[in-house]
Design an enzyme around this catalytic site. Sequence first.
Site, short mmCIF file in Angstrom:
data_model
loop_
_atom_site.label_atom_id
_atom_site.label_comp_id
_atom_site.label_asym_id
_atom_site.label_seq_id
_atom_site.Cartn_x
_atom_site.Cartn_y
_atom_site.Cartn_z
N GLU A 188 -5.12 -17.19 14.47
CA GLU A 188 -5.17 -18.62 14.59
C GLU A 188 -5.10 -19.13 16.08
OE1 GLU A 188 -2.59 -19.90 11.54
OE2 GLU A 188 -1.19 -21.13 12.54
N ASP A 243 -2.75 -21.92 17.40
CA ASP A 243 -2.52 -23.39 17.69
C ASP A 243 -1.78 -24.00 18.54
OD1 ASP A 243 -1.58 -22.59 14.99
OD2 ASP A 243 -0.37 -21.80 15.62
N GLU A 299 0.89 -27.03 18.74
CA GLU A 299 1.61 -28.14 17.44
C GLU A 299 2.40 -28.71 18.43
OE1 GLU A 299 2.37 -24.48 14.00
OE2 GLU A 299 3.14 -24.19 15.90
#
Length: 315
Positions: free
Chosen positions: A135, A137, A139
Site C-alpha cells: 500500500e 498512501d 492520507e
Amino acid sequence: MHTQSLCFLNNNSLHLSSSSSLFMAFFLFILLILMAPSSNAQWPPSPGYWPSSKFTSMSFYKGYRNLWGPSHQRFDQNALTIWLDRTSGSGFKSVLPFRSGYFGASIKLQAGYTAGVITAFYLSNSEAHPGFHDEVDIEFLGTTFGKPYTLQTNVYIRGSGDGRIIGREMKFHLWFDPTQNFHHYAILWSPKELIFFVDDVPIRRYPRKSDATFPLRPMWVYGSIWDASSWATEDGKYKADYRYQPFVARYTNFQASGCSAFAPARCHPVSASPFRSGLTGQQYWAMRWVQSHHLVYDYCRDSKRDHSLTPECWG
C-alpha cells in the site's frame, strides 16, 4: 590656530557621528524590509517542472467505480463528492490495476471539526493479497478547531500493514489551507522509486533500496473517507464527533497514467521529470525546502521505532 583646529575637529566629529547614525538607520531599515514576512515567504520554491500537466485527466466513471458506500457518493459538476456520517463512509477504486504510473487527483477537504476522520487517496492490492498486501498512501488526518490538517504519506510492504503494523510514515503540515480550494495530490510509482507530490511540488521520495522494502506487485488506485478515531487525530485523543456530520470530501481532475498490469513488457514507466527517472536539481531543492519547513514527523528519525524493521533508514 589651536582653537580653530579644535573647532574643525569637533565639527568633523559631529559630521562623522551624524553620518554613522544615518548609515546605521538606513542599514536597520533595509534589514527590517528583508526580514518582514512576505505573502509568499512560506511557499516552496518553484520545482521548475509540472508533471500533472503531462498527463491527461479523465472523468471519474472512465477510470473508477464505487467500491463501498454508494449512497454516500455523488458525482456532479465534474467532481466526485463522498461523505461520512453515522451510518457509513464511502470509497472508490480504479477499474484497472497498475504495475507503475502517475496517479493524481485534486481534492478539497472539509473545514471545522474533522477529528478522527481520514480522507485518503492511495494505491493498494489488499483485495488481491489479503493479509499480505502492499500500500502507498496519501492520507489527510482530520483535526480539531483551529489546528491544521496533517498530510500523512505512508508505505506498506508485503503485509507490513497487516497484523503487526510497520508503517513508513512521513507527515506534513501544508503551506496552504486545503479546505479553501482544490489542490492536486499525486503519487509517482516507478520500478526505481515512489515520489509524492502536492501541487506538483515533490514532498517525499522513497527509493527502491531493496526488493524487500519496495512494492513490486500490481496495485489499484483508491479513494475513501472513513472513521479512524482510534488513531487518526493526535494518536486517538480526539474522536469523530457526529454532531458535525456529514464529513465531506470532494475529488476532481482524476489522473491515472502508466503501465497497467495487462500492458506488454515493453511498456515504459512514466516519469515525474524531464528525465527517464528521478528528479531534477530544482525539484530536489523544492522537496528539501518542504521537508525543512513543513515536515512534522519522519519515521526514520523516530528514536522509539525499531529500525531493524525498516532497514531503508540505515543508509
